[in-house]
Motif scaffolding. Sequence first.
Motif, PDB file in Angstrom:
ATOM      1  N   TYR A  76       0.824  -1.211   0.000  1.00  0.00           N
ATOM      2  CA  TYR A  76       0.000   0.000   0.000  1.00  0.00           C
ATOM      3  C   TYR A  76       0.861   1.266   0.000  1.00  0.00           C
ATOM      4  N   ALA A  80       0.324   3.877  -2.887  1.00  0.00           N
ATOM      5  CA  ALA A  80       0.014   5.266  -2.547  1.00  0.00           C
ATOM      6  C   ALA A  80       0.999   6.223  -3.207  1.00  0.00           C
ATOM      7  N   CYS A  95      -9.863   4.701  -7.847  1.00  0.00           N
ATOM      8  CA  CYS A  95      -9.421   3.442  -7.230  1.00  0.00           C
ATOM      9  C   CYS A  95     -10.609   2.502  -7.121  1.00  0.00           C
ATOM     10  N   LEU A 110      -5.258   3.256   1.733  1.00  0.00           N
ATOM     11  CA  LEU A 110      -4.844   4.351   0.860  1.00  0.00           C
ATOM     12  C   LEU A 110      -5.379   5.678   1.381  1.00  0.00           C
ATOM     13  N   ARG A 113      -3.214   7.084   3.999  1.00  0.00           N
ATOM     14  CA  ARG A 113      -1.930   7.578   3.509  1.00  0.00           C
ATOM     15  C   ARG A 113      -2.053   8.869   2.706  1.00  0.00           C
TER      16      ARG A 113
END
Length: 233
Positions: A76, A80, A95, A110, A113
């Motif tokens: 991830y 990201a 996404c 995501l 982040r």
Amino acid sequence: MTGVLYGVGLGPGAPDLITLRAARLIDGAAVIAYPTLAGAKSFARAIAADLIVPGVQEIVMDVPMSVDRAPAQAAYDTGAAAIAAALDTGQNVVCLCEGDPFFYGSFMYLFARLSGRYRVEVVPGVTSVTACAARAGMPLAARNERLTVLPGPLPEDELRTRIDDAESVVIMKVGRHMPKIRAVIDALGLTAQAVYVERATLADEIVLPLAEAPEKAPYFSMILLTKGADPWL
């Protein structure tokens, strides 16, 4: 100006359960992102395949199958960073998310982040819980009843306590935990009130009383349980 990240829920699997908003965003996307599991084909991409235009940029996040969280979190991190690079050029990124992005959805990793640096919009999708209830013809809760959602990997003692205290139960992520879950439900005397649903809304869907369910279950399977003959009446 940076682009917008859209976390788009695709529903449980049947392409015609994709919402109009999600379909519009996918059809107009120049960049899409989606997870794959241990190098396998992406289920999320397969659901939306007919909406993806030729030439779109695809950001693939390959998530390893591991009990250890570190490899998945690293995947991830990498995903990201690739999404951020596209957003920094001013491109929007769509996404693709199985089910609903914020209901046991990987998109939340995501979101954690990237939401502090970029505009992020979440498009809800039909959840696996509501899809399984619909296919089983089994209302989940009414009036002041509580609906309890439990992950199958929970320890046996915790599953027993939580099911015993609940009024209506959904057990997700059944998979390899099927024998343990069945044993707990049987010990509580609730097997006759439980329904097993596998791959809801797909061509190979299975809906059976738990007593008739197969011994082995895939990841995309669920058990629904309500106490009382007709609890919604």
